[in-house]
Write an enzyme that holds these catalytic residues in place. Structure first.
Site, PDB file in Angstrom:
ATOM      1  N   HIS A 253      31.932 -65.378 -40.029  1.00 38.87           N
ATOM      2  CA  HIS A 253      33.168 -65.794 -39.694  1.00 38.87           C
ATOM      3  C   HIS A 253      33.644 -66.210 -41.001  1.00 38.87           C
ATOM      4  O   HIS A 253      34.931 -66.207 -41.187  1.00 38.87           O
ATOM      5  CB  HIS A 253      32.847 -67.299 -39.176  1.00 38.87           C
ATOM      6  CG  HIS A 253      32.522 -67.351 -37.663  1.00 38.87           C
ATOM      7  ND1 HIS A 253      32.045 -68.260 -36.927  1.00 38.87           N
ATOM      8  CD2 HIS A 253      32.145 -66.247 -36.786  1.00 38.87           C
ATOM      9  CE1 HIS A 253      31.423 -67.941 -35.836  1.00 38.87           C
ATOM     10  NE2 HIS A 253      31.589 -66.505 -35.740  1.00 38.87           N
TER      11      HIS A 253
ATOM     12  N   LEU B  95      23.901 -68.851 -33.229  1.00 44.37           N
ATOM     13  CA  LEU B  95      24.626 -67.385 -33.323  1.00 44.37           C
ATOM     14  C   LEU B  95      25.093 -67.310 -34.645  1.00 44.37           C
ATOM     15  O   LEU B  95      25.929 -66.143 -35.125  1.00 44.37           O
ATOM     16  CB  LEU B  95      25.920 -67.727 -32.606  1.00 44.37           C
ATOM     17  CG  LEU B  95      25.894 -68.600 -31.010  1.00 44.37           C
ATOM     18  CD1 LEU B  95      27.274 -68.729 -30.469  1.00 44.37           C
ATOM     19  CD2 LEU B  95      25.296 -67.346 -30.339  1.00 44.37           C
ATOM     20  N   PHE B  96      24.651 -68.099 -35.587  1.00 45.19           N
ATOM     21  CA  PHE B  96      24.522 -67.607 -36.859  1.00 45.19           C
ATOM     22  C   PHE B  96      26.138 -67.612 -37.616  1.00 45.19           C
ATOM     23  O   PHE B  96      26.165 -66.775 -38.459  1.00 45.19           O
ATOM     24  CB  PHE B  96      23.578 -66.502 -37.202  1.00 45.19           C
ATOM     25  CG  PHE B  96      22.389 -66.551 -36.601  1.00 45.19           C
ATOM     26  CD1 PHE B  96      21.578 -67.579 -36.651  1.00 45.19           C
ATOM     27  CD2 PHE B  96      22.246 -65.524 -35.957  1.00 45.19           C
ATOM     28  CE1 PHE B  96      20.373 -67.610 -35.827  1.00 45.19           C
ATOM     29  CE2 PHE B  96      21.031 -65.362 -35.207  1.00 45.19           C
ATOM     30  CZ  PHE B  96      20.307 -66.393 -35.002  1.00 45.19           C
ATOM     31  N   CYS B  97      26.981 -68.183 -37.038  1.00 45.47           N
ATOM     32  CA  CYS B  97      28.279 -68.172 -37.680  1.00 45.47           C
ATOM     33  C   CYS B  97      28.615 -66.578 -37.757  1.00 45.47           C
ATOM     34  O   CYS B  97      29.528 -66.233 -38.581  1.00 45.47           O
ATOM     35  CB  CYS B  97      28.567 -68.797 -38.913  1.00 45.47           C
ATOM     36  SG  CYS B  97      28.358 -70.444 -39.084  1.00 45.47           S
ATOM     37  N   ALA B  98      28.328 -65.888 -36.798  1.00 40.98           N
ATOM     38  CA  ALA B  98      28.822 -64.300 -36.461  1.00 40.98           C
ATOM     39  C   ALA B  98      28.722 -64.304 -35.141  1.00 40.98           C
ATOM     40  O   ALA B  98      28.013 -63.395 -34.493  1.00 40.98           O
ATOM     41  CB  ALA B  98      27.658 -63.680 -37.248  1.00 40.98           C
TER      42      ALA B  98
END
Length: 458
Positions: free
Chosen positions: A129, A374-377
């Site tokens: 992100h 979601l790992f900022c992705a």
């Protein structure tokens, strides 16, 4: 992108000393165990060398660029020598600027703020992100996730060639995925960008801690990375590269430090002359501790030798991949295929398990710290999972049944400070959890998945 390790025996390389190596944590099953930190992709532990350097400087801490006293002058010299150390670490070209920021996210937002008004931005949906969001929808072309490095280059070339109008353009690409750890073809993407009159910025947040990053060799226009992923705490980041757009734009932040001269006008306003150096975008009192920590980490990694570090990490990656491959219920996520080169970052799902539950069990029952979610992705994880994941923190949702898609993913990440024992404990825990199941039930509390101590043991 590769680093030759033919002459390096990974068995001869020891992990670099890091803080927290002897920290113990309680287990829900009773007793304590040494904590296995396997979440380097979020924040890597501080190198002992970095901590010692900062501790030695701390009594001499003073204001930067703002005082005539000895401590202020010493701090200013240290701040600027740190800038030079980072430039050397990155192989900066003559005329490149090194701007200190708060993080990779801050660096890319700074670059977004100085783009020419008519500049188009091209990013793949696979970006973190921090690389995906700063540019604003009106100027962004988001490209579909490629399934091979060659497809990534071809997709970018088509998009750049077809852009209308054919004006300024910027490509933003990751060096190593924060989800899969896979290395991207940065040099080839840079060549494609330049062939079509575009510039390129490299998000090296996950690459710089694991591989050498050389601006000149990769032929990228800018590089951004974060100290806290480079074994350097205290909240600093870097944007390094071409100076023209940076120095032609208004300062990212207006204030002291960015201005050379401020005068009052007769009409009540003020006239400002801004600095024509990196200071133009470093308004306010700088984080000299964070900056010095980054420089110390750059020196420590360089002195340790990237060939040896890469060789050892590659051996750990191979061990993790082989161990997970031996558990049929585990599926490792990948864009470019199972054999794609990657840094020490792997995400996976476990058939029949909610990923948040699995990660919580690793922590509570084995003292292993990984990340789930979601790992900022989000777009990338949705593409890899092929379904709609849970919202963050929903570990109490129904677990996926046999043959059903997992709703989130688990990420294990490691690096220069990871001992072999932590990898072995992680793989053993995965096998036990998949084979025997968790020994406790778990519930959501304050957005986290935790052991339900009020429930009976499973």
């Amino acid at each position: 992108m590769s680093v030759s390790t033919a002459a390096v025996d990974p068995s001869l390389c020891a992990p670099l000393p890091v803080l927290g190596a002897d920290v113990t944590v309680p287990l829900v099953t009773g007793g304590e165990v040494t904590y296995a930190a396997l979440d380097y992709a979020a924040s890597a532990p501080a190198l002992r060398r970095v901590w010692d350097d900062v501790a030695a400087y701390a009594p001499y801490y003073g204001s930067v660029h703002r005082g005539a006293g000895y401590l202020s002058q010493l701090s200013t010299d240290l701040f600027e020598s740190s800038r030079a150390a980072v430039a050397e670490f990155l192989g900066c070209r003559e005329g490149d600027q090194v701007v200190f920021t708060r993080s990779t996210t801050d660096s890319l937002n700074l670059l977004a703020a100085v783009l020419p008004a008519d500049c188009r931005v091209f990013v793949f949906e696979t970006e973190h992100h921090a690389s995906l969001l700063p540019w604003g929808d009106s100027r962004v072309t988001c490209l579909d996730a490629p399934r091979t490095p060659a497809q990534a280059v071809a997709t970018l070339e088509r998009a750049l060639a077809d852009r209308e109008p054919y004006g300024p353009a910027l490509v933003c690409v990751t060096g190593a995925s924060n989800v899969t750890g896979e290395l991207w073809p940065v040099r080839e993407l840079a060549a494609a960008a330049h062939a079509h009159g575009a510039r390129i910025v490299l998000d090296a947040a996950q690459l710089a801690p694991h591989h050498p990053v050389d601006i000149t060799e990769l032929d990228v226009d800018w590089v951004a990375f974060s100290g806290h992923k480079l074994y350097a705490p205290f909240g600093s980041g870097v944007l390094a590269g071409r100076s023209d757009w940076l120095l032609e734009a208004e300062p990212y932040l207006a204030g002291g430090g960015a201005s050379r001269s401020v005068t009052r006008r007769a009409d009540g306003g003020v006239d400002v002359q801004w600095h024509t150096t990196a200071a133009r975008h470093e308004a306010g009192s700088p984080n000299v501790i964070g900056v010095y920590a980054i420089a110390s980490a750059c020196r420590a990694l360089t002195e340790a030798g990237f060939p040896a570090l890469v060789a050892r990490e590659r051996a750990l990656v191979d061990r993790v991949r082989a161990g997970l491959a031996g558990v049929p219920e585990v599926r490792v996520l990948s864009l470019f295929g199972d054999d794609a080169p990657r840094v020490g970052v792997l995400s996976f799902v476990v058939e029949g398990w909610n990923s948040s539950h699995f990660a919580a069990a690793l922590s509570a029952e084995y003292g292993i710290g990984v990340r789930d979610g979601l790992f900022c992705a989000h777009p990338l994880v949705r593409t890899l999972l092929g379904g709609e994941p849970l919202e963050p923190g929903e570990c109490g949702a129904p677990e996926a049944g046999p043959g059903e898609k997992s709703l989130n993913a688990i990420r294990v990440s490691f690096g220069a400070g990871t001992p072999d024992e932590h990898i072995d404990r992680f793989l053993g825990a995965v096998r036990e959890l998949v084979g025997d199941g968790a020994r406790w039930t778990y519930r959501t509390e304050d957005g986290r998945c935790v052991p339900d101590r009020g429930a009976a043991q499973v």
